[in-house]
Design a protein around this motif. Structure first.
Motif, PDB file in Angstrom:
ATOM      1  N   GLY A 199      -1.069  19.294  11.364  1.00 57.70           N
ATOM      2  CA  GLY A 199      -0.316  20.129  12.285  1.00 57.70           C
ATOM      3  C   GLY A 199       0.927  19.484  12.860  1.00 57.70           C
ATOM      4  N   THR A 200       1.455  18.463  12.200  1.00 57.12           N
ATOM      5  CA  THR A 200       2.638  17.764  12.732  1.00 57.12           C
ATOM      6  C   THR A 200       3.931  18.184  12.038  1.00 57.12           C
ATOM      7  OG1 THR A 200       2.193  15.899  11.235  1.00 57.12           O
ATOM      8  CG2 THR A 200       1.347  15.732  13.496  1.00 57.12           C
ATOM      9  N   GLU A 201       3.825  18.976  10.967  1.00 57.25           N
ATOM     10  CA  GLU A 201       5.019  19.397  10.224  1.00 57.25           C
ATOM     11  C   GLU A 201       5.059  20.922  10.126  1.00 57.25           C
ATOM     12  OE1 GLU A 201       3.748  15.377   9.070  1.00 57.25           O
ATOM     13  OE2 GLU A 201       2.703  17.264   8.757  1.00 57.25           O
TER      14      GLU A 201
ATOM     15  N   TRP B  45      14.093  -0.436   1.615  1.00 57.09           N
ATOM     16  CA  TRP B  45      14.383   0.712   2.458  1.00 57.09           C
ATOM     17  C   TRP B  45      14.599   1.927   1.579  1.00 57.09           C
ATOM     18  CZ3 TRP B  45      18.891   3.562   2.318  1.00 57.09           C
ATOM     19  CH2 TRP B  45      19.966   2.995   1.625  1.00 57.09           C
ATOM     20  N   ALA B  46      14.396   3.094   2.162  1.00 59.00           N
ATOM     21  CA  ALA B  46      14.551   4.331   1.408  1.00 59.00           C
ATOM     22  C   ALA B  46      14.774   5.497   2.359  1.00 59.00           C
ATOM     23  CB  ALA B  46      13.307   4.597   0.559  1.00 59.00           C
ATOM     24  N   THR B  47      15.353   6.540   1.802  1.00 59.14           N
ATOM     25  CA  THR B  47      15.415   7.810   2.498  1.00 59.14           C
ATOM     26  C   THR B  47      14.184   8.587   2.058  1.00 59.14           C
ATOM     27  OG1 THR B  47      17.828   7.766   2.491  1.00 59.14           O
ATOM     28  CG2 THR B  47      16.767   9.911   2.844  1.00 59.14           C
ATOM     29  N   VAL B  48      13.355   8.993   3.019  1.00 55.13           N
ATOM     30  CA  VAL B  48      12.072   9.618   2.714  1.00 55.13           C
ATOM     31  C   VAL B  48      12.146  11.116   2.997  1.00 55.13           C
ATOM     32  CG1 VAL B  48       9.597   9.600   3.256  1.00 55.13           C
ATOM     33  CG2 VAL B  48      10.894   7.464   3.238  1.00 55.13           C
ATOM     34  N   HIS B  49      11.628  11.891   2.058  1.00 53.65           N
ATOM     35  CA  HIS B  49      11.620  13.356   2.142  1.00 53.65           C
ATOM     36  C   HIS B  49      13.033  13.902   2.326  1.00 53.65           C
ATOM     37  CE1 HIS B  49       7.347  12.872   2.350  1.00 53.65           C
ATOM     38  NE2 HIS B  49       7.416  12.266   3.511  1.00 53.65           N
ATOM     39  N   GLY B  50      14.021  13.155   1.812  1.00 47.88           N
ATOM     40  CA  GLY B  50      15.401  13.607   1.865  1.00 47.88           C
ATOM     41  C   GLY B  50      15.981  13.686   3.261  1.00 47.88           C
TER      42      GLY B  50
ATOM     43  N   LEU C 216       0.844  -1.192   0.000  1.00 47.18           N
ATOM     44  CA  LEU C 216       0.000   0.000   0.000  1.00 47.18           C
ATOM     45  C   LEU C 216       0.879   1.241   0.000  1.00 47.18           C
ATOM     46  CD1 LEU C 216      -2.981   0.972   0.331  1.00 47.18           C
ATOM     47  CD2 LEU C 216      -2.556   0.962   2.807  1.00 47.18           C
ATOM     48  N   ALA C 217       0.587   2.167  -0.917  1.00 39.62           N
ATOM     49  CA  ALA C 217       1.351   3.406  -0.992  1.00 39.62           C
ATOM     50  C   ALA C 217       0.425   4.537  -1.407  1.00 39.62           C
ATOM     51  CB  ALA C 217       2.507   3.266  -1.984  1.00 39.62           C
ATOM     52  N   GLY C 218       0.930   5.733  -1.296  1.00 43.49           N
ATOM     53  CA  GLY C 218       0.197   6.924  -1.686  1.00 43.49           C
ATOM     54  C   GLY C 218       0.881   8.129  -1.083  1.00 43.49           C
ATOM     55  N   PRO C 219       0.500   9.312  -1.518  1.00 42.79           N
ATOM     56  CA  PRO C 219       1.171  10.515  -1.027  1.00 42.79           C
ATOM     57  C   PRO C 219       0.900  10.773   0.451  1.00 42.79           C
ATOM     58  CG  PRO C 219      -0.695  11.108  -2.412  1.00 42.79           C
ATOM     59  CD  PRO C 219      -0.537   9.619  -2.502  1.00 42.79           C
ATOM     60  N   THR C 220       1.736  11.593   1.037  1.00 43.11           N
ATOM     61  CA  THR C 220       1.589  11.990   2.430  1.00 43.11           C
ATOM     62  C   THR C 220       0.182  12.551   2.669  1.00 43.11           C
ATOM     63  OG1 THR C 220       2.621  13.304   4.172  1.00 43.11           O
ATOM     64  CG2 THR C 220       2.465  14.349   2.028  1.00 43.11           C
ATOM     65  N   ALA C 221      -0.377  12.253   3.828  1.00 49.36           N
ATOM     66  CA  ALA C 221      -1.675  12.791   4.275  1.00 49.36           C
ATOM     67  C   ALA C 221      -2.873  12.329   3.454  1.00 49.36           C
ATOM     68  CB  ALA C 221      -1.642  14.325   4.318  1.00 49.36           C
ATOM     69  N   VAL C 222      -2.692  11.308   2.607  1.00 52.05           N
ATOM     70  CA  VAL C 222      -3.817  10.819   1.807  1.00 52.05           C
ATOM     71  C   VAL C 222      -4.772   9.964   2.650  1.00 52.05           C
ATOM     72  CG1 VAL C 222      -2.844   8.653   0.913  1.00 52.05           C
ATOM     73  CG2 VAL C 222      -4.404   9.995  -0.512  1.00 52.05           C
TER      74      VAL C 222
ATOM     75  N   GLU D 142       8.761  21.493   6.042  1.00 54.49           N
ATOM     76  CA  GLU D 142       8.495  20.055   5.902  1.00 54.49           C
ATOM     77  C   GLU D 142       7.250  19.813   5.054  1.00 54.49           C
ATOM     78  OE1 GLU D 142       9.029  15.898   6.382  1.00 54.49           O
ATOM     79  OE2 GLU D 142      10.385  17.602   6.538  1.00 54.49           O
ATOM     80  N   ARG D 143       6.216  20.632   5.228  1.00 53.77           N
ATOM     81  CA  ARG D 143       5.012  20.482   4.391  1.00 53.77           C
ATOM     82  C   ARG D 143       5.356  20.671   2.919  1.00 53.77           C
ATOM     83  NH1 ARG D 143       2.482  23.343   8.559  1.00 53.77           N
ATOM     84  NH2 ARG D 143       2.478  25.261   7.343  1.00 53.77           N
ATOM     85  N   MET D 144       6.152  21.673   2.612  1.00 54.88           N
ATOM     86  CA  MET D 144       6.539  21.929   1.211  1.00 54.88           C
ATOM     87  C   MET D 144       7.350  20.765   0.649  1.00 54.88           C
ATOM     88  SD  MET D 144       5.116  24.691   0.249  1.00 54.88           S
ATOM     89  CE  MET D 144       3.744  24.183   1.265  1.00 54.88           C
ATOM     90  N   ARG D 145       8.241  20.216   1.448  1.00 56.49           N
ATOM     91  CA  ARG D 145       9.052  19.069   1.030  1.00 56.49           C
ATOM     92  C   ARG D 145       8.138  17.869   0.754  1.00 56.49           C
ATOM     93  NH1 ARG D 145      13.055  19.991   4.029  1.00 56.49           N
ATOM     94  NH2 ARG D 145      12.159  19.284   5.978  1.00 56.49           N
ATOM     95  N   ARG D 146       7.178  17.635   1.649  1.00 49.53           N
ATOM     96  CA  ARG D 146       6.262  16.508   1.478  1.00 49.53           C
ATOM     97  C   ARG D 146       5.347  16.696   0.259  1.00 49.53           C
ATOM     98  NH1 ARG D 146       5.085  12.988   6.164  1.00 49.53           N
ATOM     99  NH2 ARG D 146       6.866  13.216   7.544  1.00 49.53           N
TER     100      ARG D 146
END
Length: 184
Positions: free
Chosen positions: A136-138, A70-75, A7-13, A142-146
């Motif tokens: 409200g957690t970022e 494994w991956a580096t997420v959001h840099g 299961l995958a999808g963009p942040t906050a979906v 961070e929101r722009m990066r996500r």
């Protein structure tokens, strides 16, 4: 053996919300707990929400082939799926689900191409932005990066076998439940 569902999808979906609702109705479904190098957020518990590990321990897992992906997420931080739990669940015939990012999906496609790959879509870009801001957690950076990552992820929709639009919660939960239980 069961078929792995990825299961995958963009942040906050709403991937986590959908999956929790499916699990409430199907407690026999096994969901991988990812390892991560990021610090725990308030209320998160090690071994339940994530396995919070040091960079050094994460390197050891990679070297020992202990991660399915494994991956580096959001840099910023690394996330990975411990291989042993996935193998055990599938061999026991349990429905098994990974909730991972696009880089992880691509790695799993290489090692487990028979998995079912499901992408969760927002009803619109504007709704996705609203959900991310509403958490409200970022902070703003961070929101722009996500959101930049989310644009790339949305462009990869053709890499998935199925899509679930998270517009109406009950409908989306029912569709995800159907896909997971049919993968048995």
């Amino acid at each position: 053996m069961s078929r792995l569902v990825v299961l995958a999808g963009p942040t906050a979906v709403g991937k986590g919300t959908l999956l929790r609702a499916v699990l409430d109705r199907n407690p026999d479904i096994w969901v991988s707990v990812s390892a991560t190098t990021r610090p725990a957020r308030p209320g998160e518990q090690d071994g339940i929400h994530y396995h919070f590990v040091s960079d050094e321990r994460f390197d050891e897992l990679i070297e020992q082939d202990g991660l399915l992906e494994w991956a580096t997420v959001h840099g910023k931080h690394r996330y990975g799926t411990p291989r042993a739990g996935v193998d055990e669940a599938l061999q026991a015939g349990r429905p098994a689900v990974l909730e991972i990012d696009l880089d992880g999906v691509r790695q799993v496609k290489q090692t487990m191409p028979d998995a079912l790959f499901v992408f969760v879509l927002p009803p619109s870009w504007e709704e996705l932005v609203s959900r991310l801001e509403g958490r409200g957690t970022e902070d703003e950076a961070e929101r722009m990066r996500r959101l930049a990552t989310a644009r790339d992820e949305l462009m990869a929709i053709d890499e998935f076998d199925e899509t679930v639009i998270n517009d109406d919660l009950d409908t989306a939960v029912a569709e995800l439940e159907r896909l997971i239980t049919q993968a048995r």
